[in-house]
Design a protein around this motif. Structure first.
Motif, PDB file in Angstrom:
ATOM      1  N   CYS A  97      41.228  -7.763  34.090  1.00 10.87           N
ATOM      2  CA  CYS A  97      39.872  -7.812  33.513  1.00 10.87           C
ATOM      3  C   CYS A  97      39.915  -8.505  32.149  1.00 10.87           C
ATOM      4  O   CYS A  97      39.066  -9.336  31.827  1.00 10.87           O
ATOM      5  N   GLN A  98      40.944  -8.142  31.382  1.00  6.19           N
ATOM      6  CA  GLN A  98      41.077  -8.736  30.049  1.00  6.19           C
ATOM      7  C   GLN A  98      41.358 -10.243  30.160  1.00  6.19           C
ATOM      8  O   GLN A  98      40.727 -11.055  29.490  1.00  6.19           O
ATOM      9  N   ALA A 101      38.246 -12.104  31.191  1.00  6.08           N
ATOM     10  CA  ALA A 101      37.026 -11.738  30.443  1.00  6.08           C
ATOM     11  C   ALA A 101      35.971 -11.103  31.346  1.00  6.08           C
ATOM     12  O   ALA A 101      34.814 -11.523  31.403  1.00  6.08           O
ATOM     13  N   VAL A 102      36.388 -10.093  32.070  1.00  8.44           N
ATOM     14  CA  VAL A 102      35.498  -9.438  33.036  1.00  8.44           C
ATOM     15  C   VAL A 102      34.733  -8.311  32.351  1.00  8.44           C
ATOM     16  O   VAL A 102      35.314  -7.455  31.697  1.00  8.44           O
ATOM     17  N   ARG A 103      33.402  -8.309  32.514  1.00  5.20           N
ATOM     18  CA  ARG A 103      32.575  -7.212  31.989  1.00  5.20           C
ATOM     19  C   ARG A 103      31.937  -6.393  33.122  1.00  5.20           C
ATOM     20  O   ARG A 103      31.588  -5.249  32.948  1.00  5.20           O
ATOM     21  N   ARG A 104      31.735  -7.049  34.260  1.00  2.23           N
ATOM     22  CA  ARG A 104      31.081  -6.346  35.377  1.00  2.23           C
ATOM     23  C   ARG A 104      31.899  -6.507  36.653  1.00  2.23           C
ATOM     24  O   ARG A 104      32.354  -7.607  36.981  1.00  2.23           O
ATOM     25  N   GLY A 126      35.004   0.362  29.087  1.00  2.00           N
ATOM     26  CA  GLY A 126      33.724  -0.289  28.802  1.00  2.00           C
ATOM     27  C   GLY A 126      33.323  -1.325  29.835  1.00  2.00           C
ATOM     28  O   GLY A 126      32.470  -2.172  29.579  1.00  2.00           O
ATOM     29  N   ILE A 127      33.939  -1.274  31.012  1.00  2.00           N
ATOM     30  CA  ILE A 127      33.601  -2.251  32.057  1.00  2.00           C
ATOM     31  C   ILE A 127      32.680  -1.585  33.077  1.00  2.00           C
ATOM     32  O   ILE A 127      32.986  -0.505  33.587  1.00  2.00           O
ATOM     33  N   GLU A 128      31.574  -2.242  33.364  1.00  2.00           N
ATOM     34  CA  GLU A 128      30.626  -1.676  34.334  1.00  2.00           C
ATOM     35  C   GLU A 128      31.179  -1.875  35.753  1.00  2.00           C
ATOM     36  O   GLU A 128      31.563  -2.984  36.118  1.00  2.00           O
ATOM     37  N   ASP A 196      31.661 -10.340  37.559  1.00  2.00           N
ATOM     38  CA  ASP A 196      32.739 -11.304  37.263  1.00  2.00           C
ATOM     39  C   ASP A 196      33.911 -11.093  38.212  1.00  2.00           C
ATOM     40  O   ASP A 196      34.715 -11.986  38.442  1.00  2.00           O
TER      41      ASP A 196
END
Ligand code: SF4
Length: 486
Positions: A97-98, A101-104, A126-128, A196
């Motif tokens: 994820c890092q 740059a994954v947020r969702r 903090g990732i949805e 993402d």
């Protein structure tokens, strides 16, 4: 889950009227659909046997197949990561994820990520994360755990589901499942497009080409794995199979056993990331292979439990599951197969009641498409538990001694049967049923009646029937045969 917790969970389940309705509907439907599909299959027994052989082939060469799978995934442009346990799996996903740059995240159905509690780990970072399987999404909204391998919300009635969707998402109240599905699909559609990363489970990983196969009926997995720019597939080491021939056999039986379909609606096959000439698909593909205790099981007499293809048929068929549902089992895997793999994966002392949560009726083994000897393994686990606990209690040893004496002496057996029969008839009175047995046997009648023994014993009835049959055949003997006798 300790013995007392299990007992309390069972009592709660037995008193939950909504759960009992949902279980009755769900498991009856599951059993009937499977039976109809299997009886419509030409030579279902041969197909099951072939499936069994396919799983044996895979397990017999597991290390070599995993290496072959890794080589082929790499050759297809994907990446392979290995996780020793659930924590490592979560860490690897968070690193990906890092990196990207994954947020969702949208996530398809995956029991392995339930093991590692990945959703929790992602949310903490903090990732949805949104479950894309309809049942899993509703469970996520409810803040609950799945209660069935295939039907995660089997414990919920459609009425309770409608109320939940109304409360959480403002859906107009309805009792029509198709309207609920349409509503949730509308909500989900934007989630796929915004995500993402897509995370999926794996039903089979075909070593000879490095292909990942998932089966589903909603199309959510296909969208989750093709719309986002990163796809992470997560599997236990036992999901690898050798060839496409084996896949062709197993996928037919998975659908029939799980949902009673000839074939699932979507059979997704993914061989690496999107290629330059392909219009869609993820830019990056990662396969994470989890051990989490499976390698240890592989070395033991319980290795056969790794042949499970997670169809859920043994759950529907089990009279214990039919009454207590999945949550009472206390972890990710419920039902007969859960009663084996939970103590094996988590440790016998973590789930000492589960191997005893079975009547050993054998319905699970009859339903299992890969013929896993479930009752046999439950018995072995009981043996291991008794051995690991040292000596059994005095009362238990005394009871077993009496049992052994009765079962090895015809005279004592007859006496015991006559005594027990007279006693149960006395306690039952005119109703013929005992509502409450005296201690220490009262646990038996906690949630069910105990019918008094019939007056005639099995042996007496058997003898009478044999005598009648002999008399009838004598009466019907042809007269000519008498004349021809010497
Ligand atoms: S043990 Fe057999 S019946 Fe149960 S889930 Fe696994 S494959 Fe299906």
């Amino acid at each position: 889950m300790q013995a007392l917790q299990f007992k309390q969970a069972v009592i709660r389940a037995l008193h939950d009227a909504q759960l009992q309705t949902a279980l009755d509907r769900g498991t009856t439907r599951g059993v009937n659909h499977r039976l109809a599909a299997m009886s419509a299959t030409t030579d279902a027994a041969a197909l099951r046997h072939q499936a069994r052989l396919a799983r044996e082939r895979a397990l017999n060469q597991l290390p070599a197949l995993l290496e072959q799978l890794e080589r082929n995934v790499l050759a297809n442009g994907g990446h392979v990561l290995w996780a020793r346990d659930g924590d490592e799996l979560n860490r690897l996903v968070l690193e990906l994820c890092q990196k990207h740059a994954v947020r969702r995240v949208v996530k398809g159905k995956s029991m392995v990520t339930e093991e590692s509690e990945l959703n929790h780990a992602l949310a903490q970072a903090g990732i949805e994360v949104v479950e894309s399987d309809l049942g899993e999404y509703i469970i996520q909204l409810a803040g609950e755990r799945p209660s069935h391998i295939i039907a995660p919300m089997l414990h919920k009635t459609k009425e309770a589901t409608a109320e939940l969707l109304h409360r959480k998402l403002g859906m107009p109240l309805t009792d029509r499942p198709e309207e609920m599905v349409r509503f949730v699909r509308g909500v989900m559609r934007t989630k796929y497009l915004e995500a993402d990363m897509g995370i999926s489970g794996v039903n089979f990983a075909i070593a000879e080409t490095g292909t990942i196969a998932t089966v589903e009926n909603e199309g959510n997995n296909r969208l989750s794995t093709s719309a986002p720019r990163v796809h992470v597939a997560v599997m236990g080491i036992e999901k690898v199979i050798a060839t496409w021939e084996d896949y062709a056999i197993l996928v037919q039986l998975l659908a029939r056993s799980a949902t009673g379909q000839q074939l699932s609606v979507y059979n997704n096959l993914m061989t690496g990331p999107r290629r330059p000439d392909e219009p869609d698909g993820p830019d990056h593909f990662y396969l994470i292979i989890l051990d989490n205790g499976r390698g240890r099981i592989y070395q033991t007499e319980y290795a056969e439990s790794l042949a499970c293809i997670r169809c859920g048929a043994c759950l529907n068929a089990c009279p214990v599951y039919q009454n207590i549902g999945g949550h009472a089992y206390g972890w990710v895997y419920p039902g007969p197969i859960g009663s084996i793999i939970t103590p094996l994966l988590r440790g016998l002392t973590q789930a000492p009641s589960l191997p005893f949560a079975s009547s050993l009726c054998g319905a699970c083994q009859s339903a299992c498409p890969v013929e896993i000897a479930i009752p046999d393994m439950l018995l072995k686990l009981r043996r291991d538990l008794v051995q690991s606990a040292g000596n059994a209690s005095l009362g238990w040893r005394l009871a077993m001694l009496l049992w052994r004496l009765g079962m090895t002496s015809p005279l004592l057996y007859r006496l015991g049967a006559a005594l027990a029969g007279a006693l149960t008839r006395l306690l039952a009175g005119r109703s013929g049923t005992i509502r409450q047995l005296p201690p220490p046997l009262n646990g038996w009648t906690y949630s069910r009646d105990f019918p008094a023994f019939s007056k005639g014993t099995f042996r007496e009835r058997y003898r009478r029937r044999a005598q009648h049959a002999a008399l009838r055949s004598h009466d019907h003997e042809p007269a000519t045969s008498q004349r021809t006798r010497p």
